[in-house]
Design a protein around this motif. Sequence first.
Motif, PDB file in Angstrom:
ATOM      1  N   LEU A  33      11.676 -18.033   4.996  1.00 58.90           N
ATOM      2  CA  LEU A  33      11.302 -17.068   3.962  1.00 58.90           C
ATOM      3  C   LEU A  33       9.800 -16.793   4.043  1.00 58.90           C
ATOM      4  O   LEU A  33       9.027 -17.609   4.547  1.00 58.90           O
ATOM      5  CB  LEU A  33      11.649 -17.570   2.566  1.00 58.90           C
ATOM      6  CG  LEU A  33      10.915 -18.789   1.998  1.00 58.90           C
ATOM      7  CD1 LEU A  33      10.955 -18.768   0.471  1.00 58.90           C
ATOM      8  CD2 LEU A  33      11.539 -20.100   2.494  1.00 58.90           C
ATOM      9  N   PRO A  40      13.535 -12.979   2.114  1.00 58.65           N
ATOM     10  CA  PRO A  40      14.245 -13.824   3.081  1.00 58.65           C
ATOM     11  C   PRO A  40      13.748 -13.559   4.503  1.00 58.65           C
ATOM     12  O   PRO A  40      13.474 -12.423   4.879  1.00 58.65           O
ATOM     13  CB  PRO A  40      15.709 -13.383   2.912  1.00 58.65           C
ATOM     14  CG  PRO A  40      15.782 -12.811   1.530  1.00 58.65           C
ATOM     15  CD  PRO A  40      14.451 -12.156   1.307  1.00 58.65           C
ATOM     16  N   THR A  69      18.393 -18.534   3.020  1.00 60.92           N
ATOM     17  CA  THR A  69      17.481 -17.970   2.015  1.00 60.92           C
ATOM     18  C   THR A  69      17.913 -16.596   1.530  1.00 60.92           C
ATOM     19  O   THR A  69      17.499 -16.173   0.450  1.00 60.92           O
ATOM     20  CB  THR A  69      16.046 -17.896   2.563  1.00 60.92           C
ATOM     21  OG1 THR A  69      16.031 -17.096   3.755  1.00 60.92           O
ATOM     22  CG2 THR A  69      15.502 -19.284   2.862  1.00 60.92           C
TER      23      THR A  69
END
Length: 393
Positions: A370, A356, A340
Amino acid sequence: MSHHKLAASVQGLQSSAIRELLKQSKMAGVISLGGGIPDPTLFDREGLQMAADAVLSTYSGEAFQYGLSEGYPALREAIAQLCLGRGIEGQPDDVVITSGSQQSLDILARALINPGDTVVVERPTYLAALQVFGLAQARFESVGTDGDGMRVDELEALVAEKTIKAVYIVPTFGNPGGVTLSDERRKKLVALSKRYDFVIIEDDPYSELSYTDEVFRPLLAHAKAIGNEQNVVYTSTFSKILAPGTRVGWLIVPEWLKRAVVNLKQTTDLHTSMLSQLMTCEYLKTGRLPGQIALIREAYRHKYALFAQALEAELGDVLTFHKPKGGMFLWARFNNGLNTTRWLEKTLSNGVVYVPGEFFYCSEPDCSTLRVSFVTATDDELQEAVRRLKVSL
């Protein structure tokens, strides 16, 4: 370069990833699911105006003057009453006003942590707590979480082997995971604290933002029931239920810690803004806070339901997420191994930003996670954000 002139403790200090993302979220056309920022359309402008008018017409001398480091006495009394409604019995003298709960954590880190002391956090945990305890040169240990909050059985195994100074926890609608510590685990946690004599730092910014009528007793209340209140420090804030710009938070500290906390408050900023304290106090006198909290709860519950439904419909085949009972955050994980942090560049080019998950770990991050906050965006923006996330895959 003059890095050698910096104190060793700050040389490795990083800017908050979330604060950096806030800059990107303000770019034209970008929908932000990043910062945990209250919905500004819900601020009680009328009530805040009434409070400001009352302060300026009645207390202008005090409002623009120095104040007590412990905080404005009438506000400390009002906060003690507010905490009583949450199940915490205490006196106004137990309350110390801070400039938001981030200052509370900073003061506690300075008061409690020697370099090398071990602080246990959840995995994942609040990013700014990692920053502040890291600045105090704490060593970190982490324990996992599941749908019932911190894995207290993991903590029990850890403290049986290693001496720790403190456990930092957001037990109700946590940031970032959105999880809530079950009553059974709350009791076990405070019992472990009593048995092994470590401090629990209970961070409670979100408990009023419940989507249900379920009530979760604070850890401090559980600790008092077994005579362990000396080992629990409680911190909360008006940022999520009134307005973050006022920067008014508070600590409830045991007697042995209070003098150190007040002395540190003096050295940090003398006292929290008297204008902000008096405004908050006058606002509480209006009796509007319960209605304001009810308004926020319903708005956030609606946005969560809408957002979760859209996520499941559009991304349910690759994304799983915890279903919180309240708060401002949804914690998600890709089951296809997508990183992410790297993916953010692509979603940003498509006009949506999130945080993230790797930034919320003290070590060994899960890079397929996330955090998204759904409370600031409009209904249409939330649905559009999900569409943009999908096309970014």
